[in-house]
Design a protein around this motif. Structure first.
Motif, mmCIF file in Angstrom:
data_model
loop_
_atom_site.group_PDB
_atom_site.id
_atom_site.type_symbol
_atom_site.label_atom_id
_atom_site.label_comp_id
_atom_site.label_asym_id
_atom_site.label_seq_id
_atom_site.Cartn_x
_atom_site.Cartn_y
_atom_site.Cartn_z
ATOM 1 N N THR A 219 61.957 12.303 45.924
ATOM 2 C CA THR A 219 62.351 11.692 44.651
ATOM 3 C C THR A 219 61.802 10.280 44.494
ATOM 4 N N ALA A 220 61.068 9.806 45.501
ATOM 5 C CA ALA A 220 60.469 8.464 45.415
ATOM 6 C C ALA A 220 59.161 8.555 44.636
ATOM 7 N N THR A 221 59.268 8.759 43.345
ATOM 8 C CA THR A 221 58.112 8.889 42.472
ATOM 9 C C THR A 221 57.759 7.536 41.859
ATOM 10 N N PRO A 222 56.553 7.410 41.301
ATOM 11 C CA PRO A 222 56.238 6.162 40.594
ATOM 12 C C PRO A 222 57.265 5.803 39.525
ATOM 13 N N PHE A 223 57.811 6.815 38.843
ATOM 14 C CA PHE A 223 58.808 6.537 37.814
ATOM 15 C C PHE A 223 60.049 5.887 38.412
ATOM 16 N N SER A 224 60.496 6.386 39.568
ATOM 17 C CA SER A 224 61.718 5.833 40.162
ATOM 18 C C SER A 224 61.502 4.417 40.669
#
Length: 365
Positions: A219-224
């Protein structure tokens, strides 16, 4: 002033206040100090330097080339980041006492699991953010890795390695994906080193922990990272997976307290220090993340690089044989058994080439 005009002025004031807040807190990241390196050109409101997420290596090389000192500043989303290069920059990055790897992980992972003491529930994110807990975390980790704790756990670590490698050797295809097999092996090592033997010895529970760990990591995406204030679905997934990890470890602690049976592992060390369950479980979760994110990937890359470079592969083999000869000279014993007799001091200090391979693997990523 008539009521209509007053209402319009109030609405305009509210709109301006909202716009100012959005600009200050969302569109504009925190300011860099006056002595910070030059800001990169590829910086945009709200997202910062998008290339940091999409073409990181090219972005770093370009930023270094454009900077007179090799150092540069940029925004990763709303986080101000200083990139360093050269010998002095590496020394600062590795050795400076003012840097907190826990806070760095928390930011660039979009927030890592955090345990807060409110009915012993897992409430939020951001691993070990407070300075007080960071000091506690570092002290406990150093004592575990440099003290007698690691020495006591070495035989079990060697048994884990032996069992995993024997299983790989028995594969009929003779092939493996190190980003799966070696990654899982390192996760077991990390679990045994910074957590507890009950989970490390139980393949089913260990697999569940790895699944929850990978959920959080995924869940460590660029969005987050760019939009940590957004109520993204990934935050729900992260918190849920973190809560499940928390409950697995809490059951182990509760079982030990209820039965009175002592373990001989890192978790028992924390219990013996009188740490409360909140600090213990936050430490374990933070240490798992810090260890696995680095070691799991780089251990796989080391093998891949060596498999593609016969010269260094032979040099590493010679080093391993040399250490085995020093500590178990009986060549009639199979090498895998001789390696089991190497003391922890030798594992820490007598493999300079292996250490160089690991460091170069980190450099190349």
């Amino acid at each position: 002033m008539d009521p209509t005009t007053l209402a319009l002025l109030s609405a305009l004031l509210a709109l301006l206040t909202t716009a100012a807040y959005i600009y200050t807190h969302l569109l504009r990241g925190p300011a860099f100090p006056p002595n910070a390196p030059v800001l990169t050109r590829e910086t945009y409101p709200l997202i910062g330097s998008l290339q940091f997420f999409t073409r990181r290596w090219e972005f770093f090389q370009t930023a270094i080339a454009r900077s007179r000192t090799g150092n540069f500043s940029f925004y990763a989303g709303q986080y101000p980041v200083v990139g360093v290069a050269g010998e002095e920059g590496r020394r600062v990055f590795v050795e400076h006492k003012g840097l907190s790897f826990a806070e760095g992980y928390a930011a660039l992972l979009g927030g890592s699991p955090k345990v807060k003491k409110e009915g012993n529930q897992l409430l939020g994110e951001d691993v070990a953010g407070e300075a007080g807990f960071s000091a506690y975390f570092n002290k406990r980790l150093i004592n575990m890795l440099k003290g007698n704790q690691l020495k006591k756990g070495l035989p079990l670590l060697l048994q884990d390695a032996r069992a995993s490698l024997d299983k790989l050797a028995a594969e009929p295809t003779g092939l493996t994906d190190p980003f799966d097999s070696i990654y899982r092996m390192v996760f077991q090592f990390t679990m045994r080193t910074v957590a507890c033997n009950e989970i490390a010895d139980d393949p089913a529970t260990l697999s569940k922990c790895l699944q929850h760990f990978e959920t959080i990591e995924g869940t460590a995406t660029p969005f987050s990272v760019m939009y940590p204030w957004l109520p993204l679905w990934s935050k729900v997934q992260r918190t849920t997976a973190g809560a499940k990890l928390y409950m697995i470890f809490k059951r182990v602690v509760d079982a030990r307290n209820k039965s009175g049976i002592r373990g001989d592992d890192a978790l028992q060390y924390l219990i013996d220090q009188g740490d409360d369950i909140t600090n213990m479980l936050t430490f374990v979760l933070g240490a798992l993340f810090a260890g696995q994110l680095n070691s799991g990937i780089n251990a796989a890359w080391v093998l891949i690089y060596l498999a593609n470079n016969r010269y260094w592969l032979e040099r590493v083999r010679e080093e391993v044989l040399s250490v085995a000869d020093r500590h178990c000279p009986d060549s009639s014993i199979p090498l895998k058994d001789r390696l089991m007799r190497i003391p922890v001091e030798a594992w820490e200090g007598e493999f300079p080439l292996v250490d160089m391979c690991l460091k170069d693997s980190i450099r190349l990523q």
